[in-house]
Write an enzyme that holds these catalytic residues in place. Structure first.
Site, mmCIF file in Angstrom:
data_model
loop_
_atom_site.group_PDB
_atom_site.id
_atom_site.type_symbol
_atom_site.label_atom_id
_atom_site.label_comp_id
_atom_site.label_asym_id
_atom_site.label_seq_id
_atom_site.Cartn_x
_atom_site.Cartn_y
_atom_site.Cartn_z
ATOM 1 N N HIS A 100 0.815 -1.222 0.000
ATOM 2 C CA HIS A 100 0.000 0.000 0.000
ATOM 3 C C HIS A 100 0.849 1.273 0.000
ATOM 4 O O HIS A 100 0.343 2.354 -0.293
ATOM 5 C CB HIS A 100 -0.989 0.004 1.177
ATOM 6 N N ASP A 132 -0.279 -7.502 1.289
ATOM 7 C CA ASP A 132 0.282 -6.156 1.456
ATOM 8 C C ASP A 132 1.805 -6.185 1.541
ATOM 9 O O ASP A 132 2.403 -5.399 2.277
ATOM 10 C CB ASP A 132 -0.312 -5.462 2.687
ATOM 11 N N SER A 210 4.606 2.849 7.809
ATOM 12 C CA SER A 210 4.246 1.657 7.047
ATOM 13 C C SER A 210 5.421 1.145 6.232
ATOM 14 O O SER A 210 6.098 1.912 5.543
ATOM 15 C CB SER A 210 3.087 1.956 6.097
#
Length: 363
Positions: A100, A132, A210
């Site tokens: 992502h 992901d 992230s």
């Protein structure tokens, strides 16, 4: 101080490379103070050593990726973090991050900023949106330090961890916490992410973190920081990381095949099952995966599964919930025959199914 005139000093809590003890002593005991100082200093030194060792392997990422809004495609800028890694038995140097973070951005629209100030473009992008996970192949250069991959199965609730990343664009940020839980799957992360088996941690993770590494106190990557649970979209002490052992499996297939092959049955499952619902069905515990719908002409349909069935075991191992069942089926190769025990009409039944290929399903 309590009414008995005692002070509780924390000795050493269990962490890699050290053994801890708990000290309960009277005030004024110089030995206890000295021991407590030694414990704090040892843990502090361990954190500093891990931070110093790991930081050179952590990168900041920027991507200009396409997104669709109101039926129109436009470009958006995004940023995140990653780690320089190698995978056992495979050649090449990779940046490990979340899908992502980069989305469908082509390599030319992705920038890798290393800890020593180098700016790189990936040679190739390998990605698995369903877990992901993304790998960015980069050119070998002198001076790169690779982060070793640890064994996430060895992590236990209460183990210390450090999280690295670039929250809010603040590169080379380090936070600490513990493993709060394992095997978290009931987390809503969008429609594309289907494989969820997270380590939960209370290490502070924020937007921009992230893709950064979650490491143990040996300086090994045991997870990739992926998401937080927070009403304010900022750290609330509940964060989730993809375990390193799952990443190794995914990376092996991405490097060898360019994609991840997953099995499926074609049974849509209800999200969770509470105790009252289980008791109504005649079960003595809220455990298993309840079938909510069956896709026509799917392996589940051919095996005779029906709406309302509760899958209790898969290959003689208990099914805990819907997410665990999906993960296990996904890990099987297409064509494999599997045995299941299901609960139907207040009785146990045996069912055999042949695993299908998820890549051939229209979604």
């Amino acid at each position: 101080m309590n009414r008995f005139g005692l002070v509780l000093f924390l000795g050493v809590c269990s962490f890699a490379g050290g053994v801890c003890s708990l000290w309960l002593v009277a005030p004024g005991t110089s030995r206890a103070w000295a021991r407590s100082d030694e414990v704090v200093s040892a843990l502090e030194n361990r954190f500093e050593r891990v931070a110093r060792t790991v930081s050179p392997s952590v990168v900041a990422l920027e991507a200009i990726k396409p997104t669709i809004e109101d039926g129109k495609t436009r470009s958006v800028d995004d940023s995140g973090s990653g780690s320089l890694v190698r995978f056992p038995g495979k050649t090449g140097l990779y940046v490990l991050t979340n899908y992502h973070v980069i989305g469908a951005a082509p390599p030319r629209q992705i920038t890798v900023n290393t800890a020593d100030g180098r700016i790189l473009k990936p040679l190739k992008v390998l990605a698995d949106p369903e877990s992901d996970v993304a790998l960015l192949s980069i050119k070998e250069e002198a001076g790169f330090k690779v982060l070793p991959l640890g064994d996430s199965d060895k992590m236990r609730v209460g183990h210390w961890v450090l999280a690295f990343g670039s929250p809010f664009g603040l590169n080379q940020t380090v936070t600490h916490g513990i493993i709060s839980a394992r095997g978290r799957g009931q987390v809503s992360l969008g429609s594309t992410i289907r494989i969820k088996d997270f380590l939960q941690t209370d290490a502070a993770i924020n937007p921009g973190s992230s893709g950064g590494p979650l490491v143990n106190l040996e300086g090994e990557l045991i997870g990739v920081n992926t998401a937080i649970a927070s009403p304010s979209k900022a750290s609330a002490g509940v964060a989730f990381a993809i375990p390193s052992n799952l990443i190794k499996e995914i990376a092996t297939q991405l490097i060898d095949k360019g994609r991840v092959v997953r099995g499926y049955l074609g049974a849509q499952l209800a999200i969770g099952m509470d105790l009252n619902e289980a008791l109504k069905l005649g079960l003595d515990k809220a455990q298993g995966a309840m079938v909510d719908a069956v896709m026509p002409d799917s392996p589940a349909a051919k095996a005779g599964l029906r709406r309302g069935d509760v899958i209790l075991t898969l290959e003689d191992e208990p099914v805990l919930n819907d997410n665990q069942f999906i993960n296990r089926v996904s890990s099987y190769a297409p064509g494999r025959r599997v045995q299941m025990k299901i609960w139907r009409d207040r009785a146990m039944k045996n069912v055999e199914a042949v695993i299908g290929d998820w890549s051939g399903v229209r979604r």
